[in-house]
Write a protein that holds these residues in place. Sequence first.
Motif, PDB file in Angstrom:
ATOM      1  N   GLY A   8      -0.151   6.741 -10.827  1.00  0.00           N
ATOM      2  CA  GLY A   8      -1.280   7.038  -9.943  1.00  0.00           C
ATOM      3  C   GLY A   8      -1.541   5.812  -9.086  1.00  0.00           C
ATOM      4  N   PRO A   9      -2.593   5.840  -8.238  1.00  0.00           N
ATOM      5  CA  PRO A   9      -2.796   4.749  -7.270  1.00  0.00           C
ATOM      6  C   PRO A   9      -3.444   3.503  -7.884  1.00  0.00           C
ATOM      7  N   VAL A  10      -2.848   2.994  -8.936  1.00  0.00           N
ATOM      8  CA  VAL A  10      -3.395   1.817  -9.630  1.00  0.00           C
ATOM      9  C   VAL A  10      -2.308   0.736  -9.680  1.00  0.00           C
ATOM     10  N   PHE A  51      -9.318  13.127  -8.390  1.00  0.00           N
ATOM     11  CA  PHE A  51      -9.159  11.907  -7.589  1.00  0.00           C
ATOM     12  C   PHE A  51      -9.385  10.624  -8.371  1.00  0.00           C
ATOM     13  N   MET A  52      -8.430   9.719  -8.273  1.00  0.00           N
ATOM     14  CA  MET A  52      -8.584   8.378  -8.832  1.00  0.00           C
ATOM     15  C   MET A  52      -8.860   7.428  -7.663  1.00  0.00           C
ATOM     16  N   GLN A  53      -9.814   6.531  -7.840  1.00  0.00           N
ATOM     17  CA  GLN A  53     -10.049   5.541  -6.787  1.00  0.00           C
ATOM     18  C   GLN A  53      -8.815   4.645  -6.655  1.00  0.00           C
ATOM     19  N   PRO A  54      -8.448   4.244  -5.437  1.00  0.00           N
ATOM     20  CA  PRO A  54      -7.361   3.268  -5.318  1.00  0.00           C
ATOM     21  C   PRO A  54      -7.782   1.987  -6.036  1.00  0.00           C
ATOM     22  N   THR A  55      -6.936   1.495  -6.911  1.00  0.00           N
ATOM     23  CA  THR A  55      -7.365   0.458  -7.858  1.00  0.00           C
ATOM     24  C   THR A  55      -6.364  -0.699  -7.916  1.00  0.00           C
ATOM     25  N   ILE A  56      -6.893  -1.909  -8.039  1.00  0.00           N
ATOM     26  CA  ILE A  56      -6.032  -3.071  -8.329  1.00  0.00           C
ATOM     27  C   ILE A  56      -6.589  -3.751  -9.576  1.00  0.00           C
ATOM     28  N   ILE A  57      -5.701  -4.042 -10.516  1.00  0.00           N
ATOM     29  CA  ILE A  57      -6.108  -4.707 -11.761  1.00  0.00           C
ATOM     30  C   ILE A  57      -5.400  -6.051 -11.858  1.00  0.00           C
ATOM     31  N   VAL A 102       9.651   5.603  -8.639  1.00  0.00           N
ATOM     32  CA  VAL A 102      10.021   4.325  -8.022  1.00  0.00           C
ATOM     33  C   VAL A 102       8.891   3.747  -7.164  1.00  0.00           C
ATOM     34  N   ALA A 103       7.669   4.144  -7.445  1.00  0.00           N
ATOM     35  CA  ALA A 103       6.547   3.491  -6.759  1.00  0.00           C
ATOM     36  C   ALA A 103       6.543   2.026  -7.182  1.00  0.00           C
ATOM     37  N   SER A 104       6.059   1.158  -6.314  1.00  0.00           N
ATOM     38  CA  SER A 104       5.887  -0.248  -6.691  1.00  0.00           C
ATOM     39  C   SER A 104       4.694  -0.276  -7.632  1.00  0.00           C
ATOM     40  N   LYS A 105       4.865  -0.837  -8.814  1.00  0.00           N
ATOM     41  CA  LYS A 105       3.772  -0.753  -9.799  1.00  0.00           C
ATOM     42  C   LYS A 105       3.235  -2.110 -10.218  1.00  0.00           C
ATOM     43  N   ARG A 106       4.137  -3.098 -10.311  1.00  0.00           N
ATOM     44  CA  ARG A 106       3.670  -4.443 -10.728  1.00  0.00           C
ATOM     45  C   ARG A 106       3.892  -5.409  -9.559  1.00  0.00           C
ATOM     46  N   PHE A 107       2.794  -5.925  -9.011  1.00  0.00           N
ATOM     47  CA  PHE A 107       2.856  -6.813  -7.850  1.00  0.00           C
ATOM     48  C   PHE A 107       2.864  -8.249  -8.365  1.00  0.00           C
ATOM     49  N   ILE A 108       4.014  -8.899  -8.203  1.00  0.00           N
ATOM     50  CA  ILE A 108       4.229 -10.221  -8.792  1.00  0.00           C
ATOM     51  C   ILE A 108       4.346 -11.216  -7.632  1.00  0.00           C
ATOM     52  N   VAL A 109       3.340 -12.072  -7.510  1.00  0.00           N
ATOM     53  CA  VAL A 109       3.245 -12.904  -6.306  1.00  0.00           C
ATOM     54  C   VAL A 109       3.195 -14.383  -6.703  1.00  0.00           C
ATOM     55  N   VAL A 110       4.018 -15.202  -6.033  1.00  0.00           N
ATOM     56  CA  VAL A 110       4.016 -16.636  -6.371  1.00  0.00           C
ATOM     57  C   VAL A 110       2.713 -17.287  -5.884  1.00  0.00           C
ATOM     58  N   GLU A 111       2.298 -18.337  -6.615  1.00  0.00           N
ATOM     59  CA  GLU A 111       0.911 -18.796  -6.441  1.00  0.00           C
ATOM     60  C   GLU A 111       0.554 -19.297  -5.048  1.00  0.00           C
ATOM     61  N   ILE A 170       0.854  -1.204   0.000  1.00  0.00           N
ATOM     62  CA  ILE A 170       0.000   0.000   0.000  1.00  0.00           C
ATOM     63  C   ILE A 170       0.883   1.245   0.000  1.00  0.00           C
ATOM     64  N   TYR A 171       1.888   1.236   0.881  1.00  0.00           N
ATOM     65  CA  TYR A 171       2.793   2.395   0.916  1.00  0.00           C
ATOM     66  C   TYR A 171       3.495   2.542  -0.441  1.00  0.00           C
ATOM     67  N   GLY A 172       4.031   1.435  -0.938  1.00  0.00           N
ATOM     68  CA  GLY A 172       4.811   1.478  -2.189  1.00  0.00           C
ATOM     69  C   GLY A 172       3.996   1.958  -3.375  1.00  0.00           C
ATOM     70  N   ARG A 173       2.711   1.627  -3.391  1.00  0.00           N
ATOM     71  CA  ARG A 173       1.885   2.009  -4.542  1.00  0.00           C
ATOM     72  C   ARG A 173       1.246   3.388  -4.371  1.00  0.00           C
ATOM     73  N   THR A 174       0.990   3.793  -3.133  1.00  0.00           N
ATOM     74  CA  THR A 174       0.210   5.038  -2.991  1.00  0.00           C
ATOM     75  C   THR A 174       1.015   6.223  -2.460  1.00  0.00           C
ATOM     76  N   VAL A 175       2.298   6.017  -2.143  1.00  0.00           N
ATOM     77  CA  VAL A 175       3.089   7.156  -1.672  1.00  0.00           C
ATOM     78  C   VAL A 175       3.071   8.232  -2.763  1.00  0.00           C
ATOM     79  N   ASN A 176       2.997   9.492  -2.343  1.00  0.00           N
ATOM     80  CA  ASN A 176       2.895  10.611  -3.285  1.00  0.00           C
ATOM     81  C   ASN A 176       1.665  10.458  -4.197  1.00  0.00           C
ATOM     82  N   ASN A 177       0.602   9.919  -3.631  1.00  0.00           N
ATOM     83  CA  ASN A 177      -0.651   9.664  -4.364  1.00  0.00           C
ATOM     84  C   ASN A 177      -0.409   8.805  -5.604  1.00  0.00           C
ATOM     85  N   GLY A 178       0.593   7.940  -5.488  1.00  0.00           N
ATOM     86  CA  GLY A 178       0.882   6.986  -6.576  1.00  0.00           C
ATOM     87  C   GLY A 178       1.770   7.554  -7.669  1.00  0.00           C
TER      88      GLY A 178
END
Length: 460
Positions: free
Chosen positions: A362-364, A340-346, A263-272, A251-259
């Motif tokens: 932005g916060p996506v 304002f952009m809604q906080p978003t996960i795709i 160097v915001a974290s943008k692609r969340f790559i998670v093992v299954e 959350i911090y990595g993606r939304t700091v500085n309103n996204g």
Amino acid sequence: MSIQSINPYTLEKLKSFNEMTETQIEEAITKAHKTYQTWKLTSFEDRAKLLNKVASIIKEKKPELSKLITAEMGKLIKQAEYEIDYVVSIFEYYAKNGESFLADETLKVETGEAFIRKSPVGVLLGVEPWNFPFYQVARFAAPNIMIGNTILLKHASNVPQCAKAIEDIFKEANAPEGLYTNLFMPGSKVSKLLDDKRIQGASLTGSEKAGASLAEAAGKNIKKSVLELGGSDPFIVLEDADIDRATTLAIYGRTVNNGQSCVASKRFIVVEEVADEFLSKFTTKMSALKLGDPMDVKTQLGPLSSEGALNTILKQVEKAVSQGAKIETGGKKADLIGNFMQPTIISNITPEMDLYKEELFGPVASFYRVKNEKEAIELANATDFGLGGSVFSKDLERAKNVANQIDSGMVFINQPTKSSTELPFGGTKRSGYGRELSALGIDEFVNKKLIRVISENDKM
Ligand code: NAP
């Protein structure tokens, strides 16, 4: 044309400034060049004194400068205050360490002596973005002033009050006229300044388009450039990571500085093994964020910096959905007056979609599920960018091994990528080249001049 300062939360027009005329720009270059002739001869002690004075004025003005940042580009007030503290530390750092970073380097020779002297190069052009309006300027200006170079600064057109405030701080610190000059001019015209023989190099932080334009002009004129461009940083989560901690930091990595951080974290790559748990906790935390007035300390997500920035990200999301991506949360403009952009996960993003290759400013968050560590590394590297990145695992040796295989300028283990005064900052691939901050940051615009000395009696 005038340059407008607009509050992205209220959409109120705050102030406008006139663009400089060609004559005014010519005068600014002339002054910067004239001042360089004397500034390059000043002692490290005098330069450090000026940087420390600038730092102390910024410290003193912290409340008003933080509020100005928030009013002009929408950063949460606590983060704006942090930016000001950080800027003070950058000026103090180069005042304290500049002389030792720039010390002569003695070379071994058979007769006489030889050493490398790090000399200044002249007038430099800085082109900076709005997202950290004081920090971006500080990390370019402080080391270069310490070297003995002089600065022309073209700031982003949506933060003219911050741009003017920085120039005023140098004046208040009694910097010689021409040492630091703000240029009110449009981005589309700034690269052309590199045709001027008196400007010796340029540094740009911003988009690839702007970077390419500046680098092209620098190349044509055989001048050095440093580029700090966009990023699409991976945030890799391995199966042994603490998912509660990782999702809080996501959350911090993606939304700091309103996204809106390169160097915001943008692609969340998670093992299954942990993907469902991660996605569920990440979605819950993201959708619980409190949107609102960035001046209110209780607000967790503020507006984007401009209407243009909001429209860009909305279009990216809409297109991804039309190409088959899934919205886990958010996805729309939030129902508030500002940008304002809604906080978003795709999720469900595939390589054929435009979003797979694009930076989201932005916060996506883009969420990807992968089979294992190997697939995570492949996906992390499947981007034209190479700025930062993170790896989350309890096994530090394993995480270091993953970090070693990521093609980017910076990798942080068990934390989102972050800048610090004493650590080098910069990227590779289409994220640019060169480094800022740390000892490396003072090494970009120096002439590493060899001085070779023998006496008349020595053999040549
Ligand atoms: P931008 O449009 O490239 O603006 C950045 C600066 O470049 C502004 O001063 C802008 O002036 C100027 N500019 C615009 N067009 C130009 C051109 N053709 N030639 C030369 N200069 C030009 O960037 P943005 O979209 O506002 O900012 C976000 C981007 O910056 C993102 O991609 C982000 O990742 C990147 N960024 C990178 C870092 C890093 O350290 N790597 C840090 C922060 C942001 P005007 O405002 O007058 O157009």
